[in-house]
Design a protein around this motif. Sequence first.
Motif, PDB file in Angstrom:
ATOM      1  N   ARG A  26      46.859  44.655  48.354  1.00 10.06           N
ATOM      2  CA  ARG A  26      47.620  45.775  47.836  1.00 10.06           C
ATOM      3  C   ARG A  26      47.815  46.893  48.860  1.00 10.06           C
TER       4      ARG A  26
ATOM      5  N   GLN B 196      49.636  49.231  51.201  1.00 11.95           N
ATOM      6  CA  GLN B 196      51.051  49.607  51.130  1.00 11.95           C
ATOM      7  C   GLN B 196      51.808  49.084  52.339  1.00 11.95           C
ATOM      8  N   ARG B 197      51.164  49.194  53.501  1.00 12.51           N
ATOM      9  CA  ARG B 197      51.837  48.703  54.699  1.00 12.51           C
ATOM     10  C   ARG B 197      50.794  48.113  55.643  1.00 12.51           C
TER      11      ARG B 197
ATOM     12  N   LEU C 237      61.729  47.139  51.248  1.00 14.68           N
ATOM     13  CA  LEU C 237      60.943  48.215  50.633  1.00 14.68           C
ATOM     14  C   LEU C 237      61.118  48.222  49.121  1.00 14.68           C
TER      15      LEU C 237
ATOM     16  N   ARG D 122      59.158  45.489  47.508  1.00 16.24           N
ATOM     17  CA  ARG D 122      57.733  45.825  47.434  1.00 16.24           C
ATOM     18  C   ARG D 122      57.456  46.899  46.398  1.00 16.24           C
ATOM     19  N   SER D 123      58.483  47.692  46.062  1.00 17.34           N
ATOM     20  CA  SER D 123      58.298  48.731  45.038  1.00 17.34           C
ATOM     21  C   SER D 123      58.539  48.189  43.638  1.00 17.34           C
TER      22      SER D 123
END
Length: 367
Positions: A10, A12-13, A248, A251-252
Amino acid sequence: MTALDPTAERAQRPPAEVRYADELAKLAADDGDPRPPGWALSLRAARRFILGDPAAGIRRKFVGDPSLIDRALVALATSRGLMLVGEPGTAKSLLSELLAAAISGDSTLTIQGGAATTEDQIRYSWNYALLVADGPSPRALVPAPLLRGMAQGRVVRFEEITRCPLEVQDCLLSPLSDRVLAVPELPGSDAMVFAREGFNVIATANTRDRGVNEMSAALKRRFNFETVFPIPDLATELELVEAEAGELLRRSGVTVPPRRDLLEVLVTTFRELRTGITERGDAMERLSSVMSTAEAVSVAHAVGLRGWFLRGEAGDAADVVACLAGTAAKDDAEDLARLRRYLEQQVSRRSGAQWQALHDARHLLPG
Ligand SMILES: Nc1ncnc2c1ncn2[C@@H]1O[C@H](COP(=O)(O)OP(=O)(O)OP(=O)(O)O)[C@@H](O)[C@H]1O
Ligand SMILES: [Mg+2]
């Protein structure tokens, strides 16, 4: 797996070597070319990792002049560091991350430069409990990225180096020229850390911050400078923004991709406000705020989020206007007025449904 593990699902990057672990493994397995001592890949494999090789399933990660990548890689194989300079948001940090991941398999030895950066954060500090209990010993030493990079033979990244005080920057001098770091508190041979093969430094500096002019001449001489320029043509920038924003958004948790015709308007708007020249070649007012590709990607991401989470759709021109205000009017209130004039005067002349919608949404600008 700990809470701080960058491979944690998990994150974020995750760092580049985690995001592209499969590509790096494949490149290493197929790599028959000679590599500099201490490098995880040959120069040619590192180049393919960064610029992509569709036939081999390697994605393009950095868009730019291939000769820049060659010069950067060669510089890192020499005994001087690499300094990437350029406008904000031109992917200097991304490029330094990709270079470190390709060369060392690790892009996390990173120092973030700032007004409050100290030598301790660059070289080493101490575990004070152990220091008080046992005195200075290798066990009490807490290595910072520079010491770790030298001891392990890896590339160290120094972000925004020119934001650091000059005397702090200068602690790179002997690691770069003599490839050695003194730890005078330790006795005997522990007092000198000699850099292993594979160690080098990639620094980045942004032309809008305190410039590289203020760097000491002695330190400048120890770096090869390379300038990273904004993406020159609309089609390439559009393709990049579409791919990056699409990723992005996925992924959101957004399941609709951004609309291509809207992105074309968005990227054109950014390019025109950045350069002060319309795509047709006419002069217009440019903004003083940074209108970089990186900002275009984040506006495209925000537009998609607004559309999806507020209304269950892909995002429209009104979302673009709403998001533009927060990007375009950061440090200069006059930029908001310039943006308003752009939407009123330039946008009204364009044909196409999305341009029309952008013009119609101009009243959404605050103020
Ligand atoms: N030429 C490019 N190739 C690939 N991505 C790019 C390029 N230019 C901009 N980008 C986008 O910008 C993002 C990276 O911006 P990055 O933070 O690396 O820029 P920067 O030059 O370090 O900016 P700053 O000076 O503000 O630190 C990328 O994730 C990508 O979305
Ligand atoms: Mg950066």
